[in-house]
Design an enzyme around this catalytic site. Structure first.
Site, PDB file in Angstrom:
ATOM      1  CB  SER A   1      -0.933   0.006   1.213  1.00 27.81           C
ATOM      2  OG  SER A   1      -0.212   0.268   2.390  1.00 27.81           O
TER       3      SER A   1
ATOM      4  NE  ARG B   1      -2.339   5.654   0.516  1.00 29.43           N
ATOM      5  CZ  ARG B   1      -1.980   4.680   1.317  1.00 29.43           C
ATOM      6  NH1 ARG B   1      -0.723   4.561   1.660  1.00 29.43           N
ATOM      7  NH2 ARG B   1      -2.878   3.849   1.797  1.00 29.43           N
TER       8      ARG B   1
ATOM      9  CG  ASN C   1      -1.629   9.771  -5.275  1.00 29.99           C
ATOM     10  OD1 ASN C   1      -2.533  10.540  -5.538  1.00 29.99           O
ATOM     11  ND2 ASN C   1      -1.734   8.805  -4.389  1.00 29.99           N
TER      12      ASN C   1
END
Lengths: 273, 156
Positions: free
Chosen positions: A207, A211, A215
């Site tokens: 994660s 993440r 992004n």
């Protein structure tokens, strides 16, 4: 090289890979296909270079501030560094409940380093690759955090620390017990617990890395798409998107840091007592 | 890839972005930093002032203490001097008084002597007359011979 939109986008999303091509030997990948052929045993030179540069910048800057530090009125650089340190320190006080001298410097390093790497996105997408192209380098992607190799490198490091401190604080047996007997404290549910906990453990680095990568990569793609507009219209979208990144770039660095600290904090929590 | 007007477009966008940052992002950040610097400077300044004040106060205390000590020794000295003068004065007075007493005693003695002498004189006169009476076996007129006897007595 003729440049259709698709080629343009693909070109800008391709890292400069150095590796062993099964037929051509050690080389820089000239095409995307070359990079695929190299498989795992290749290295993204641009990611490495820019992440190391950002790291060095961080170290040099903070070292300079530390060496010239005065207990009197701080200069501009010291002031900035002190603000960063105070910010991380405050966050640590709120979030981290264990006792560990490594975590705060780690958090500071992650925050500033990721911030610097992210902030390379503000540089217009064609500047550095264009320059690289002029001196004959086929691909050059400068944002290390938009490369999964970069973000996974960071998160695997954090993962190793999570495992290390879990075992150090709880002991090998305690750590195994925690994996086996939470959340359901019954022997018949040990396999289920193990499956759940190990999955949860593995999710942490995943994660973290995905993440940040997601992004940054998405932002990068949008910048590249905007670059496909006619040149006189680009600023209408590019400027708002860049301004939006004033929010995104520190936020992603902050999230990466906070999650690291939270994970390490939970690694320090001994539930058996 | 081609170098084309895209680069120019990105440069425009970049310039506008930099301008935006200069206008809207940079000032609050620098202001926050300046405020922080000012706060630190003020804090240090206040601390320095307090230290200075403390030093001054300490100096004042030690000065006052020294002055007080000096005053105390002065007072003691004065008191000693005063006591000495009092003693001297008392001695002097005692001496004068003594002399006076001696003088008056002497005067009294003199008086007493004189008185005794007078008495003696008168008694001697009487005795002499008596003696002369007895010697002459005749009465001498006291009144006639009084002048002679007094003359004799005064010669004593």
């Amino acid at each position: 090289m003729a440049s259709t939109p698709v080629e343009y986008i693909q070109h800008h999303l391709q890292n400069l890979a150095l590796g062993f091509h099964p037929e051509k030997g050690l080389m820089f990948a000239k095409t995307a296909d070359d990079a695929v052929q190299m498989g795992f045993w290749a290295i993204h030179v641009d990611t490495m270079l820019w992440s190391v540069l950002c790291g060095l910048l961080f170290i040099k800057l903070f070292q300079k501030a530390a060496v010239n530090a005065t207990s009197g009125v701080p200069g501009k650089l010291q002031n900035l560094v002190e603000m960063c340190v105070e910010f991380v320190e405050g966050m640590m006080r709120d979030t981290f409940h264990g006792r560990n001298p490594v975590v705060a410097p780690l958090a500071l390093t992650i925050f500033v380093w990721v911030f610097l790497m992210n902030s390379l996105k503000w540089i217009p997408v064609d500047y550095i690759p264009g320059l690289a192209h002029l001196i004959g380098i086929p691909y050059f992607k400068i944002v290390p955090t938009a490369d999964p190799n970069g973000t996974f490198g960071l998160s695997i490091g954090v993962f190793a620390l999570i495992i290390y401190y879990s075992i150090k604080v709880k002991g090998g047996l305690g750590f195994t017990k925690e994996l086996a007997f939470t959340p359901f404290n019954h022997w018949s549910l040990v396999p289920f617990n193990l499956f759940l906990e190990i999955l949860g453990l593995l999710t942490k680095p995943l994660s973290l890395a995905l993440r940040l990568f997601g992004n940054m990569y998405a932002g990068e793609v949008v910048f590249i798409l905007i670059a496909l507009l006619p040149f006189w219209a680009q600023w209408t979208l590019n400027v708002p998107w860049a301004i939006f990144h004033i929010l995104v770039i520190p936020l992603q660095a902050f999230i990466f840091m906070v999650l690291t600290v939270v994970y390490l904090s939970s690694a320090h929590e001994d539930h058996s007592h | 890839m081609n170098i084309n007007l895209t680069l120019f477009g990105q440069t425009i966008a970049f310039a506008i972005f930099v301008w935006f940052c200069m206008k809207n992002v940079w000032p609050p950040i620098t202001q926050a930093m300046q405020e922080r610097q000012k706060k630190i400077a003020e804090g240090l300044d206040a601390a320095g002032r307090a230290q200075n004040d403390l030093k001054l106060a300490q100096e004042k205390v030690s000065n006052t203490l020294k002055e007080t000590k000096e005053q105390a020794t002065q007072i003691i000295e004065q008191a000693n001097k005063h006591a000495n003068t009092i003693i001297e004065e008392a001695k002097e007075q005692a001496r004068i008084e003594g002399e006076r007493l001696i003088a008056s005693a002497k005067a009294e003695i003199e008086q007493e002597v004189n008185r005794a002498r007078d008495q003696l004189r008168s008694q001697v006169a009487a005795l002499a007359i008596q003696g002369a009476e007895q010697i002459l076996q005749s009465q001498v007129d006291a009144q006639v011979h009084n002048g002679l006897v007094e003359k004799l007595a005064s010669q004593l």
